[in-house]
Design an enzyme around this catalytic site. Structure first.
Site, short mmCIF file in Angstrom:
data_model
loop_
_atom_site.label_atom_id
_atom_site.label_comp_id
_atom_site.label_asym_id
_atom_site.label_seq_id
_atom_site.Cartn_x
_atom_site.Cartn_y
_atom_site.Cartn_z
N GLU A 103 1.27 -0.95 -0.22
CA GLU A 103 -0.21 -0.10 0.01
C GLU A 103 1.11 0.78 -0.35
O GLU A 103 0.55 2.58 -0.80
CB GLU A 103 -0.85 0.30 1.22
N HIS A 173 -11.79 -6.01 8.07
CA HIS A 173 -12.46 -5.62 6.57
C HIS A 173 -13.86 -4.66 7.09
O HIS A 173 -14.42 -4.95 6.23
CB HIS A 173 -13.38 -6.99 6.12
#
Lengths: 368, 479
Positions: A103, A173
């Site tokens: 990322e 999540h």
């Protein structure tokens, strides 16, 4: 407070669990047929939020050859949620591609590409995984123009990332990290509530001359279906949307929480309570004027978000509203949010600020 | 789809939004292990670990300290073509380029000496010297095209000087005056120049490295034959951003040169406590990237290596890693004192390898430079720096409105209101905010009047209303 493109009502397809979500997706898929099928005479088409996002990316790439899409699995696969489906086919591997699993690398790369003059749209697969890129977003993207005195900027940058709970995703999540980024001058943060909003806001985000964090409510990716204009259109950033006018109390939220707020308003309506509902749409910069105008009228405010209470963006809103509307407030501003815990799994229903919790807050505010 | 995985239990993406099937990856089209590493066996049937010590990366050197060149040793079976930019003759850099490089090195040394002195005198808040690393920084910049992008760390002022950043431009940044391109927002030495393709420095380490990969990707798409060089220390190479950047650069094939200044120290931490392996250069192989280690105090070696790296980057769209072995002769910054962590003896050894002296010896052997020119140039540069510093110190600070500009392309309503609030406050106490007040048009006399009025109020409070330190100012009574 206006929605530029249409006066259509909010989609009425509230589906909350993932099994239902996937069945809604199948229905939508059957209803709309293939990618190029079934356009309505009005120039509008039924789309779910993923299709609307995919359509916005397609339009942005067609209109500007410097728009480049990348992230983990966004290439051939079209992203784990398929938001970038077919775009590699259509625009080639150079403009739509997979990145290695890093990322900080993705956003570092995106910053450089934006500084070079391209228009990168970088995907972070889940907002829960954005933190390795925190430095590149907060210290680099947000400060690029300021620190160089406008010699360089990364205004072309858009970061797309799915956020939020309600899909049995557990700690990693489900998070809604908008407040971390709202503390960062130089960024814009946008969170759409439905397909029509998602398309117009995403096109505006990609074309905005500032770095934008575009947070997509993944619970609604397939669950939220509605009519979306097929043409190119933009909805304004930094402008809230009054989606229902009312006299008694102002309900404020953004993203997936709007659907929950609408349900709470329907419950309150049965008690004769007339709610005004505002979708903030942009967290940064946020539309203080529209919110305060509403509270001056109703005298009551409930703000709701999925993220934890302490330091959540509702705190900022409450502080600002009490400063500007102090003598007009009939009751304390109520925040209905997730608990101050990591995001749970089995007990996520208990954790989330659902319509019943909001309904109770509305009644408490009215009865104060 | 066998090779695509999601990262958690949630995988709503079982089909594209419209229900059709995507085209699949074809792993058979990707290079296999034996294509990437054509030498040696790819399969073993006995247990054997590898340490990496099988590989020893030599240092490319061209120039001895006395100014003579090493003879070129062409490896057997290697043609001249494969040696890229290396020149065989005795003057590998032409006279004009060599003299420009040398003058830039001298300027950088003089600038560093004068500005550190200015910091010690209290005229400047902070400074960082390039001393000892001039050959690495300027030799590499000289091997690039002027429109290649430079994304540096913070000790690379020589590269900017090479591109023609003027002494006044350096000073305006350091003194944060109204002509500073950065509008007085960053600490001294955070230079940037759009015209000279030199990205504005930012303090966080290594963030520029993945940005360089992205910038170079944009250059590749633009197809104009430009590349990016990013410069960083061996300490910064420990950051995750370094590894992310090199991996992405190799995977996405970008024209980027990664130049590591291995100067032995990250502030006080010696390189032996920074990494256990053989420096930075071998890390490139983990990403299948070409790599070279050069003597960073040898301007000719640095120049030739960078020239060749640029050719690889631009002509084949492949990144290159250069590790330049050098030494930070000065302190980390004006706030640092190296005597606490390294010996005078060690410093003396490296002072004897001074890159500027080495180049001067070579230039004099060529008959291109003399003692007289050395002295005259040094005197002239010192004068230039001092005069420029005096000019910059006198210029006004940036206007008050720059407090909120450039946060966004245009100020938000909230920022505009916050600026207005600050102005209202300054109008009440202008003496407390002399820079902002001057920017708002307050005269020196008005500031003085404000100061006196404030002091008089303080004195009244002390003489007429003695207040116990633990008592509330209003005595606990409502007003």
């Amino acid at each position: 407070m206006s929605e530029q493109m249409s006066e259509q009502p909010l989609e009425k397809t509230p589906v909350t669990d993932s099994a239902a979500a996937s069945s809604a997706a199948k229905e939508a898929s059957a209803a709309t047929g293939s990618k190029d099928g079934a356009a309505s005479a009005s120039g509008k088409k039924q789309m779910n939020m993923l299709q609307a996002i995919n359509n916005a990316l397609d339009i942005a790439m067609a209109a500007n050859p410097r728009v480049v899409l990348f992230g983990e699995d966004v290439g051939v696969f079209g992203g784990v949620f398929r938001a970038t489906s077919h775009l590699q086919d259509k625009y080639g591997r150079e403009r739509c591609f997979n990145t290695p699993l890093t990322e900080q690398g993705i956003i570092g790369f995106a910053n450089g590409l934006a500084a070079q003059g391209s228009t990168p749209v970088a995907e972070i697969q889940f907002a829960d995984y954005i933190f390795p890129a925190f430095d590149q977003i907060v210290n680099e993207a947000a400060k690029f123009r300021y620190r160089s005195g406008d010699l360089f900027d990364v205004g072309g940058l858009t970061i797309r990332t799915p956020y939020g709970g309600g899909i049995a995703g557990g700690l990693y999540h489900s998070q809604s990290p908008e407040a971390y980024f709202a503390h960062t001058p130089g960024l814009k943060i946008v969170m759409p509530r439905n397909p029509h909003q998602a398309k117009g806001l995403l096109l505006a985000a990609i074309r905005d001359p500032n770095p934008v964090l575009f947070m997509e409510p993944k619970r609604l990716y397939r669950a939220s279906v509605g009519e979306v204009p097929e043409a190119d259109y933009e909805l304004p950033l930094g402008v809230a949307d009054v989606i229902r006018e009312g006299r008694d109390i102002t309900l404020l939220g953004w993203g997936a929480q709007m659907e929950v707020i609408e349900k709470a308003a329907a419950l309150a309506e049965q008690d004769g309570i007339d709610c005004e509902i505002i979708d903030l749409r942009s967290i940064l910069p946020w539309d203080i004027e529209t919110v305060c105008d509403s509270v001056l009228k109703t005298g009551r405010l409930v703000v709701s978000h999925e993220a934890p209470l302490t330091g959540g963006f509702a705190s900022e809103i409450a502080a600002t509203v009490q400063e500007r509307c102090f003598l007009y407030l009939e009751a304390p501003i109520r925040r209905v949010t997730g608990l101050d815990t990591p995001f749970p799994l089995v007990l996520e229903k208990e954790h989330l600020p659902d319509e019943l919790k909001i309904y109770e807050a509305i009644k408490q505010s009215l009865n104060y | 789809m066998s090779d695509t995985t999601t990262r958690g239990p949630v995988s709503p993406g079982t089909a594209p939004p419209d229900g059709s099937q995507p085209e699949l990856n074809d792993l058979t089209a990707m290079p296999t292990a034996d294509q990437i590493a054509p030498q040696g066996p790819t399969v073993l049937h006995h247990l054997a670990f590898m340490t990496g010590d099988e590989l020893c990366i030599p240092i490319f050197k061209r120039l001895r300290q006395d100014g003579t060149l090493y003879p070129v040793d062409v490896p057997q079976g290697q043609s001249d073509d494969t040696r890229g930019g290396q020149s065989q003759d005795s003057s590998p850099i032409d006279r004009d380029t060599a003299l420009k490089i040398y003058r830039t090195m001298l300027f950088t040394r003089v600038l560093d000496e004068r500005m550190l002195a200015a910091q010690r005198q209290g005229r400047l808040s902070f400074y960082m010297q390039c001393t000892g690393e001039e050959a690495t920084v300027i030799g590499s910049a000289a091997a690039l095209q002027d429109d290649d992008m430079i994304m540096a760390q913070y000790r690379e002022q020589g590269a900017l000087a090479w591109r023609g950043f003027s002494c006044d431009e350096f000073m305006n940044q350091m003194f944060g005056n109204e002509r500073d391109y950065g509008k007085g927002r960053q600490m001294p030495i955070h230079y940037g120049s759009r015209d000279l393709h030199y990205m504005t420095i930012s303090s966080p380490l290594a963030t520029q490295i993945p940005q360089a990969t992205g910038y170079a990707y944009g250059q590749k798409l633009a197809g104009k034959g430009q590349c990016t060089i990013t410069i960083f220390g061996e300490g910064a190479a420990s950051e995750g951003d370094f590894h992310a950047a090199l991996n992405m650069a190799s995977v996405h094939r970008v024209p980027c040169i990664f130049l590591c200044r291995n100067n032995g120290y990250a502030i006080s931490t010696p390189s032996c406590e920074q990494f256990a392996a053989d420096g930075i250069a071998p890390r490139a192989f983990g990403y299948h990237m070409q790599s070279i280690r050069v003597d960073g105090n040898d301007v000719i070696a640095v120049y030739e290596a960078t020239l060749a790296a640029r050719k690889i980057a631009v002509e084949t769209n492949q990144p290159v890693l250069i590790e330049a072995m050098t030494y930070r002769l000065a302190a980390h910054s004006s706030s640092d004192d190296p005597s606490g962590y390294r010996s005078k003896k060690e410093e003396a050894i490296w002072r004897d390898k001074d890159p500027i002296l080495r180049m001067r010896n070579w230039l004099e052997a060529q008959g291109w430079w003399s003692e007289e020119e050395e002295k005259a140039t040094g005197d002239q540069l010192r004068r230039e720096v001092l005069e420029s510093m005096k000019r910059a110190e006198k210029l006004a600070p940036p206007a008050l409105d720059t407090l909120i500009s450039d946060v966004y392309d245009t100020p938000t309503p909230l920022l505009t209101q916050q600026l207005e609030d600050v102005k209202q406050h300054i109008r009440k106490y202008p003496h407390a905010y002399p820079k902002g007040a001057a920017s708002m048009g307050f005269t020196a006399q008005e500031l003085e009047d404000s100061r006196k009025a404030y002091q008089a109020r303080q004195q009244r409070m002390q003489s007429h209303q003695p207040v116990e330190s633990h008592q509330p100012v209003d005595g606990g009574q409502t007003s």
